[in-house]
Scaffold this active site. Structure first.
Site, short mmCIF file in Angstrom:
data_model
loop_
_atom_site.label_atom_id
_atom_site.label_comp_id
_atom_site.label_asym_id
_atom_site.label_seq_id
_atom_site.Cartn_x
_atom_site.Cartn_y
_atom_site.Cartn_z
N GLU A 65 43.44 25.31 33.52
CA GLU A 65 42.71 24.28 34.27
C GLU A 65 43.62 23.20 34.89
OE1 GLU A 65 40.41 26.65 31.87
OE2 GLU A 65 41.90 25.26 31.07
N ASP A 77 44.91 32.24 30.60
CA ASP A 77 44.03 31.30 29.90
C ASP A 77 44.60 29.89 30.05
OD1 ASP A 77 42.05 30.30 28.27
OD2 ASP A 77 42.89 31.07 26.41
N ASP A 109 34.80 29.28 25.90
CA ASP A 109 34.50 29.07 24.48
C ASP A 109 33.02 28.78 24.28
OD1 ASP A 109 37.19 29.27 24.42
OD2 ASP A 109 37.58 27.25 23.70
#
Length: 926
Positions: free
Chosen positions: A452, A449, A572
């Site tokens: 990015e 997770d 999300d």
């Protein structure tokens, strides 16, 4: 765990407003950025392609100076794939690393500059098997055409009246455009949340730059970068599709105006790939043959998954597993967000809340039942002198640098450094840390997770000396490091501002500073959008090396080729009806991107869902390829058993999913071998039906199973489109809808109902379901054979793939897998159902049998005994064991007086690993 709230508080509100206004007007006044190039030489290359030299026509300084000479190389790499590569002639430029995405290298730059004219060309077309590359010399432009009919797929020529330039190539600004027919339907260019559905919408912004902002932000650059689009056109009722990939990892804006498309890229090269199709499935096949076939997934991954950020201790996790069992809701995988960690640090256990002895005992228990356990790891490694993972990372020099020191950021542990996955030493270190962690806790997969990469701070930071950071109070995502902005380099403040975060935010905003650097001096400016991709590759390599098993990885950030290594969830989302609807488009886009194992957080990540919404979301989410309930730390508990009504919907929808697991797993084999999406738009199976081109509220699983969910509140019906043919209700196979054209049908959909239909000419392998995929997999098979209703002549086909799903490779091989081709036909009242088997030993060893065959759409009644053969030999006592029953089909509108029936042949014990044949006759009364 993710950054739940899209906050841009560090930027002043007035600046945000100005950014939004600037963004909104960015394309209002077209401006010609450059004057193009002329082709001064072109010749054949030694590999059968073309190489050429382009020279700038006229200088300008908009977005700084042009590069004066460019190298052009063109090659038909396969019969269906054409590559056009344009870069600087005198200096090597950044490209997506060839070791990350293996591919051919274009001819050396010097070939374009060579003075020899031995292979000079006079023709202006370069013809391949399916595509033609044609060019104009001055100003240089090119077209890509179909060889079969001359249709122009890409045309880079800019006319004076066009709102874009001819080719522009500056150090930090590249521009190329194509004209498009107004009837073209485009799909792709993600990752973003598209409010208008799967089809690209003219004048919506499409920015590609991996960013940690919530998926509730519409038309903004989200977690992944996929600069590929599929173009579907219909001329005279005949559809043709092709795709275009710009292989470039730099930030870019893509402007789609309906009749043209322009790329504006802030670095790298123009590396264009054209895939000829001509069907949507062929496009994805050709695309994934190039970027990498989707990863093989273990069987259990298609079961249901439960996760939450906020399972504070192991006893809570144990209760969740027990409550699913008590509620009789299927569950295969239990997840931990970072709650299991010691101080949010990767590869650690909290000794109080997740003591290792108790965790190991829990895992031994659930593993014995066939359940699995997955945990989260974030890329940021906590800066801590007593933390072995960090100390070993420092010793191996694995972190991204800024001015010679590891770049300092803040994520959940506080101050962190980011591993540089472009560095081979980092890949080794990462593999060693995963090995050490697996020795500590035998997890079954990893969730990567925040990759990015996400950073709670901006700029150049230091650890404060006068206070604790973080101090354990307030939201964990507020920056507490001492930081100063970095705007003094052209990498942090490029001349062209992409629409980052949907507000033209600085490209280093809440991520690694873009003037930081990786292994061999590679700039973060260039490699930014590759971070999650490179981490997925390193993680896949590490997991596969552990025990030689098939890895399971879930990654938030993705790039071209990520599907070869990982699954994806859409980040999300919000617990709203709009987000429920948006999830379908995002899922379908990722199938086109070559990432078929995809799904959204069921019931929404935040805020709390309503009971009705959660009902409808599990009904839809049960048919996502990746099906997981996940919720935010600050939301109330939303496991499916929390409401009895949701539990009932879950038992119903997941019950069907678990019966369909053999079909879903066979689709995953198809995806792994051909790239075919597991979930796909209806136009994949019905490409000539123009009405389906923008349909984003229904989808297909494979070619033959259609899901039509309720996506609005207070509804007990759903209006669904049915393409021409016979569609049978999967929950009640006696019910059938016959559509003459792509017509709308109002379906009953009370609260606990999801409409799922199987299409004619299909054979669907099913089993009896269960609460865990391991037990469901050991039940007898049922084959559902769907003829067109009342067909006098007809054929059906299907397939079934079975294997040892722990093996790394997913292929037909002796002793480890079985592949069954399923066939049926009806002719003159005679019905035959049969199989052909490849490598049957594996299925025989497992003892799998076909217990029932349900044949739909027949006319009349069974008028003879059912004859059964196994391996070509008649089964002597079959007629006494076989149970035959018929049920009359119920149609929306009765057609004629003939009786249409479903015939069920039960009492069978046909070994799946042996070929079989069943025949009987239907009698029809006049």
């Amino acid at each position: 765990m993710s950054l739940s709230f899209p906050s841009f508080s560090p930027l002043p509100t007035i600046l945000l407003l100005l950014c939004v206004l600037a963004s909104a007007g960015a394309e209002t006044v077209p401006k010609k950025i450059g004057n193009g190039y002329r082709l001064v030489s072109i010749q054949e290359s030694s590999d059968g392609g073309l190489v050429g030299l382009l020279q700038l026509k006229q200088k300008n300084n908009i977005y700084r100076a042009d590069i004066p000479h460019l190298h052009l190389s063109v090659k038909h790499e396969t019969g269906s794939r054409l590559r056009v590569h344009i870069t600087a002639a005198e200096k090597q430029r950044w490209e997506v690393p060839y070791n990350l995405l293996p591919r051919e290298k274009p001819p050396h730059l010097k070939q374009a500059l060579a003075s020899s004219r031995k292979n000079a060309l006079t023709a202006t077309e370069y013809v391949g098997t399916e595509l033609i590359f044609a060019y104009t010399k001055d100003p240089f432009s090119f077209t890509v055409k179909r060889k079969s009919n001359g249709e122009i797929l890409f045309n880079s020529r800019a006319e004076a009246s066009d709102p874009y330039s001819d080719l522009v190539f500056k150090d930090q600004y590249l521009e190329i455009s194509t004209k498009l027919p107004k009837n073209a339907s485009l799909y792709g260019l993600g990752e973003n949340t598209q409010p208008h559905g799967i089809k690209l919408y003219p004048n919506d912004p499409y920015t590609l730059y991996t960013t940690d902002i919530s998926a509730i932000n519409l038309n903004a650059d989200l977690y992944g970068s996929h600069p590929v689009y599929m173009d579907l056109r219909n001329a005279g009722g005949e559809a043709r599709a092709h795709a275009v990939l710009l292989l470039n990892s730099n930030g870019m804006d893509v402007f789609y105006r309906g009749d043209s498309l322009t790329y504006k890229v802030i670095g790298g090269v123009l590396d264009l790939y054209f895939f000829s199709g001509p069907t949507p499935l062929a496009v994805v096949d050709q695309y994934t043959a190039f970027v990498g076939r989707p990863a093989a997934m273990p069987y259990w991954a298609f079961g249901f998954h439960q996760c939450r950020w906020g399972y504070h201790n192991l006893s809570v996790v144990e209760d969740v597993v027990d409550n699913y069992k008590k509620a009789k809701i299927p569950l295969d995988v239990i997840w931990n967000d970072d709650d299991h960690m010691d101080g949010h640090k990767d590869f650690t256990l909290n000794p109080h809340n997740y003591p290792r002895p108790k965790l190991l005992a829990f895992l031994e228990k659930i593993h014995a039942q066939g359940m699995k356990y997955i945990v989260l790891i974030d890329p940021g490694i906590g800066v801590n002198s007593t933390y072995g993972v960090y100390q070993r990372g420092l010793a191996n020099d694995v972190f991204i640098k800024y001015h010679g020191q590891p770049f300092l950021a803040q994520v959940w542990p506080g101050a962190v450094n980011f591993p540089d996955f472009l560095n081979p030493k980092t890949v080794e270190w990462w593999g060693d840390e995963i090995h050490r962690f697996h020795e500590l806790v035998p997890v079954d997969g990893l969730w990567i997770d925040m990759n990015e990469a996400s950073n709670f701070c901006n700029g150049l930071c230091t650890i404060p000396q006068d206070r604790i950071c973080p101090n354990g109070t307030g939201p964990g995502w507020v920056c507490c490091l001492d930081c100063k902005n970095i705007t003094n380099t052209r990498w942090d403040d490029p001349p062209y501002k992409i629409n980052a975060s949907g507000i033209q935010a600085p490209i280093g905003y809440k991520t690694i500073a873009t003037s930081a650097y990786h292994y061999n001096g590679v700039l973060e400016y260039d490699a930014h959008s590759l971070y999650g991709f490179s981490q997925a590759i390193a993680t896949h390599k590490a997991l596969q090396a552990l025990q030689g098993k098939r890895p399971f990885i879930l990654s938030r950030s993705t790039f071209v080729g990520s599907g070869h290594y990982a699954a994806h969830w859409t980040g999300d989302n919000k617990a709203t009806w709009e987000d429920l609807k948006y999830s379908i488009s995002t899922m379908l886009n990722f199938g086109i991107f070559g990432v078929p194992m995809v799904g959204s957080d069921i019931c929404g990540f935040y805020p709390p869902p309503t009971e009705e919404l959660c009902n409808r979301w599990i009904e839809l989410g049960a048919f996502y390829p990746f099906s997981r309930d996940h919720a935010n730390f600050y939301s109330p508990r939303q496991e499916l058993y929390q409401w009895e009504s949701v539990a009932e919907s879950a038992r119903n929808a997941l019950g069907m999913r678990y019966k369909l697991l053999p079909y879903l797993y066979t689709l995953s084999y198809e995806a792994h071998t051909t790239g075919a999406p597991i979930a796909r738009p209806l136009f994949f199976s019905f490409p000539n039906e123009v009405k389906l081109y923008d349909l984003s509220t229904q989808f297909l699983l494979g070619s033959n199973v259609m899901v039509s969910p309720v996506l609005e509140p207070n509804k007990t019906t759903v209006e669904a489109v049915f393409p021409p043919g016979s569609w049978y209700n999967m929950f009640d196979l006696a019910k059938v809808i016959v559509s003459k054209e792509s017509s709308h049908v109002l379906l009953h959909a009370p609260l606990h109902t999801i409409n799922v239909h199987v299409y004619e000419n299909a054979i669907i392998p099913m089993q009896q379901g269960g609460l865990i995929s391991k037990e469901a997999r050991n039940t007898p098979f049922t084959l559902v054979v769907a003829f067109p209703l009342g067909a006098k002549e007809g054929k059906c086909e299907g397939s079934l793939f079975l294997d040892d799903d722990e093996l790394p490779e997913m292929k037909v091989a002796a002793g480890s897998s079985t592949y069954v081709e399923l066939y049926a036909k009806i002719s003159a009242g005679a019905v035959k159902v049969w199989s052909n088997v490849q490598e049957g030993e594996f299925a025989l060893e497992k003892g799998w049998i076909v217990g029932k065959v349900a044949v739909l759409g027949l006319e009349g009644s069974v008028a003879s005994t059912v004859e059964v053969e196994v391996d070509g030999n008649a089964v002597e006592d079959a007629s006494s064991a076989v149970e035959v029953s018929t049920s009359e089909h119920q149609m929306e509108a009765e057609e004629g007086k003939r009786k249409h029936v479903m015939v069920e042949i039960g009492g069978l014990e046909l070994p799946v690993g042996k070929k079989f044949a069943m025949t009987w006759k239907m009698g029809i009364k006049g």
